[in-house]
Motif scaffolding. Structure first.
Motif, PDB file in Angstrom:
ATOM      1  N   LEU A 191       9.218   8.163   0.241  1.00 28.67           N
ATOM      2  CA  LEU A 191       9.106   6.826   0.825  1.00 28.67           C
ATOM      3  C   LEU A 191      10.226   5.916   0.326  1.00 28.67           C
ATOM      4  O   LEU A 191      10.822   5.150   1.095  1.00 28.67           O
ATOM      5  CB  LEU A 191       7.742   6.240   0.480  1.00 28.67           C
ATOM      6  CG  LEU A 191       7.400   4.853   1.039  1.00 28.67           C
ATOM      7  CD1 LEU A 191       7.460   4.863   2.556  1.00 28.67           C
ATOM      8  CD2 LEU A 191       6.011   4.433   0.559  1.00 28.67           C
ATOM      9  N   ASP A 192      10.548   6.038  -0.945  1.00 28.87           N
ATOM     10  CA  ASP A 192      11.611   5.230  -1.535  1.00 28.87           C
ATOM     11  C   ASP A 192      12.945   5.503  -0.847  1.00 28.87           C
ATOM     12  O   ASP A 192      13.684   4.562  -0.515  1.00 28.87           O
ATOM     13  CB  ASP A 192      11.718   5.519  -3.026  1.00 28.87           C
ATOM     14  CG  ASP A 192      12.869   4.756  -3.671  1.00 28.87           C
ATOM     15  OD1 ASP A 192      12.876   3.515  -3.582  1.00 28.87           O
ATOM     16  OD2 ASP A 192      13.757   5.405  -4.248  1.00 28.87           O
ATOM     17  N   TYR A 193      13.233   6.781  -0.598  1.00 28.83           N
ATOM     18  CA  TYR A 193      14.505   7.123   0.058  1.00 28.83           C
ATOM     19  C   TYR A 193      14.496   6.715   1.535  1.00 28.83           C
ATOM     20  O   TYR A 193      15.527   6.306   2.080  1.00 28.83           O
ATOM     21  CB  TYR A 193      14.796   8.619  -0.102  1.00 28.83           C
ATOM     22  CG  TYR A 193      15.470   8.919  -1.418  1.00 28.83           C
ATOM     23  CD1 TYR A 193      16.853   8.842  -1.532  1.00 28.83           C
ATOM     24  CD2 TYR A 193      14.722   9.213  -2.552  1.00 28.83           C
ATOM     25  CE1 TYR A 193      17.482   9.076  -2.755  1.00 28.83           C
ATOM     26  CE2 TYR A 193      15.329   9.444  -3.771  1.00 28.83           C
ATOM     27  CZ  TYR A 193      16.719   9.377  -3.874  1.00 28.83           C
ATOM     28  OH  TYR A 193      17.338   9.597  -5.079  1.00 28.83           O
ATOM     29  N   SER A 194      13.343   6.803   2.174  1.00 34.01           N
ATOM     30  CA  SER A 194      13.249   6.348   3.568  1.00 34.01           C
ATOM     31  C   SER A 194      13.527   4.851   3.673  1.00 34.01           C
ATOM     32  O   SER A 194      14.235   4.395   4.575  1.00 34.01           O
ATOM     33  CB  SER A 194      11.856   6.659   4.137  1.00 34.01           C
ATOM     34  OG  SER A 194      11.650   8.049   4.204  1.00 34.01           O
ATOM     35  N   ASP A 195      12.986   4.086   2.733  1.00 30.74           N
ATOM     36  CA  ASP A 195      13.224   2.641   2.736  1.00 30.74           C
ATOM     37  C   ASP A 195      14.696   2.311   2.480  1.00 30.74           C
ATOM     38  O   ASP A 195      15.230   1.348   3.042  1.00 30.74           O
ATOM     39  CB  ASP A 195      12.338   1.961   1.688  1.00 30.74           C
ATOM     40  CG  ASP A 195      10.892   1.811   2.156  1.00 30.74           C
ATOM     41  OD1 ASP A 195      10.675   1.810   3.380  1.00 30.74           O
ATOM     42  OD2 ASP A 195       9.989   1.721   1.296  1.00 30.74           O
ATOM     43  N   ARG A 196      15.330   3.110   1.634  1.00 31.61           N
ATOM     44  CA  ARG A 196      16.770   2.910   1.398  1.00 31.61           C
ATOM     45  C   ARG A 196      17.567   3.096   2.691  1.00 31.61           C
ATOM     46  O   ARG A 196      18.482   2.338   2.991  1.00 31.61           O
ATOM     47  CB  ARG A 196      17.281   3.909   0.357  1.00 31.61           C
ATOM     48  CG  ARG A 196      16.857   3.632  -1.064  1.00 31.61           C
ATOM     49  CD  ARG A 196      17.711   4.489  -2.002  1.00 31.61           C
ATOM     50  NE  ARG A 196      17.024   4.775  -3.246  1.00 31.61           N
ATOM     51  CZ  ARG A 196      17.552   5.482  -4.222  1.00 31.61           C
ATOM     52  NH1 ARG A 196      18.785   5.986  -4.069  1.00 31.61           N
ATOM     53  NH2 ARG A 196      16.881   5.715  -5.332  1.00 31.61           N
TER      54      ARG A 196
END
Length: 394
Positions: A300-305
């Motif tokens: 999720l963190d990388y998707s938000d990035r």
């Protein structure tokens, strides 16, 4: 008495054959001296070689070579004088010269009765052929442009093969810059013919052409793939990726290869991000790998990035929505009802955005939104998705 007559007849036959041979050789030499009809001189020699008894006669090959050389000189002069000339025919003369020269040299280099090898023609023939070698390369290049990859391959192979031919003993072609380029075009021709064995034949030499090394590695990979050699295919992808991490060829194929091995996929993605930490493609690859490894919060963190930098990248929204759904599924339905609802609400925001960006991807957002709307008790939206899914099945 009968045996004697047979012997006499046989001797007479051989004598007549020798006379005929001498006559044709004499005619050919006359043509060569006349300055015209060199093609007729060549035909006289090729006709003689149809008889297996003549195929060891070095003089026939020598005159044949001279007749083609004369034709080459005439054609070359036409080019120089800017007169009309068949380019393909001109280059075919060059290819033929080398075929004849190699045959002649093999006869010329036969050991004598004492086992001694002392070719009398090699030095002069090698000097002449070395002067024609460049046109083997240009002939192959011409045929590549014409799409005749089979003939082009033959030209480049002949050019490369000069390195090992005894005719060119004393010549050093191994460090010749154009040799690697010839190997590249031979590989390309083999690839275009869909003959991976031919494409791979000169792969090591072709890799020496640094200007085309990226493409060479791609053709090598595709050839191993065609041969169903998975280990060599993947090894070549890794080599290409290590040398050209930003190439659009190697990285996606490595990721496809490791789609069922998320640990390896994550390794590739991390290595790619070392090259470019802001690449949407590399970030997305890591997001997918983490999702498959069930590291949902990290994914999720990388998707938000990605979304922050590339707000129109649809797959990032799908990954984020999927991560939230999976986080919800891992929660305790009795004790974490509010948190579960919050996860599904978050998932809905991302998945609806994904739907708007990829409206035709019903098979992906349909089941996801079905689960989300069901768990959020959104009847109207649920019914719409239900109809869509039923229509897909019908």
């Amino acid at each position: 008495m009968k045996v004697r007559r047979l012997t006499i007849c046989l001797a007479l036959f051989v004598s007549l054959a020798v006379c005929a041979q001498r006559k044709q050789i004499g005619e050919a030499r006359t043509y060569l001296k006349s300055g015209k009809n060199f093609d007729k001189a060549e035909k006289l020699m090729t006709d003689l070689l149809k008889d297996s008894a003549n195929r060891e006669n070095k003089r026939i090959y020598e005159i044949w070579l001279q007749s083609v050389q004369k034709q080459y000189d005439q054609a070359n002069e036409k080019f120089y004088m800017k007169k009309q000339q068949d380019t393909a025919q001109f280059f075919s003369l060059v290819r033929r010269l080398f075929t004849i020269a190699f045959r002649l040299d093999s006869l010329d280099a036969r050991p004598d009765k004492k086992g001694k090898v002392d070719p009398e023609l090699r030095k002069d023939v090698a000097r002449d052929m070395n002067g024609y070698r460049t046109n083997l390369f240009f002939g192959g290049s011409y045929l590549v442009r014409k799409g005749d990859f089979k003939k082009a391959y033959d030209y480049f192979e002949t050019y490369i093969d000069c390195r090992r031919q005894p005719l060119f003993t004393g010549y050093d072609f191994f460090e010749e810059p154009r040799m690697a380029e010839a190997a590249y075009w031979a590989m390309y021709s083999g690839y275009r013919m869909e003959k991976p064995i031919l494409a791979l034949r000169y792969r090591d030499l072709a890799l020496g052409d640094t200007a085309k090394r990226n493409w060479t590695l791609q053709y090598i990979a595709e050839s191993w793939k065609a041969l169903k050699d998975d280990s060599m295919y993947v090894a070549t992808l890794w080599q290409g990726f290590n040398e050209y991490p930003m190439s659009p060829y190697f990285f996606p194929r490595l990721m496809d290869n490791y789609q069922n091995q998320p640990e390896k996929a994550l390794e590739v993605a991390d290595k790619a991000l070392e090259t470019d930490s802001t690449s949407g493609l590399f970030l997305l690859a890591k997001s997918v790998a983490l999702l498959k490894l069930e590291k949902f919060k990290e994914s999720l963190d990388y998707s938000d990035r990605i979304i922050l930098r590339y707000p129109d990248m649809a797959e990032a929204y799908f990954n984020a929505g999927t991560a939230y759904v999976n986080i919800a599924l891992g929660m305790d339905t009795q004790r974490q009802k509010k948190q579960i609802k919050k996860m599904y609400q978050n998932a809905m925001t991302y998945m609806e955005k994904y739907r708007s960006l990829a409206p035709d991807a019903e098979q992906r957002w349909g089941p996801a939104l079905y689960r989300i709307y069901f768990n959020l008790n959104m009847g109207k939206q649920f019914d719409e998705i239900d109809k869509i899914l039923k229509k897909q099945k019908s």
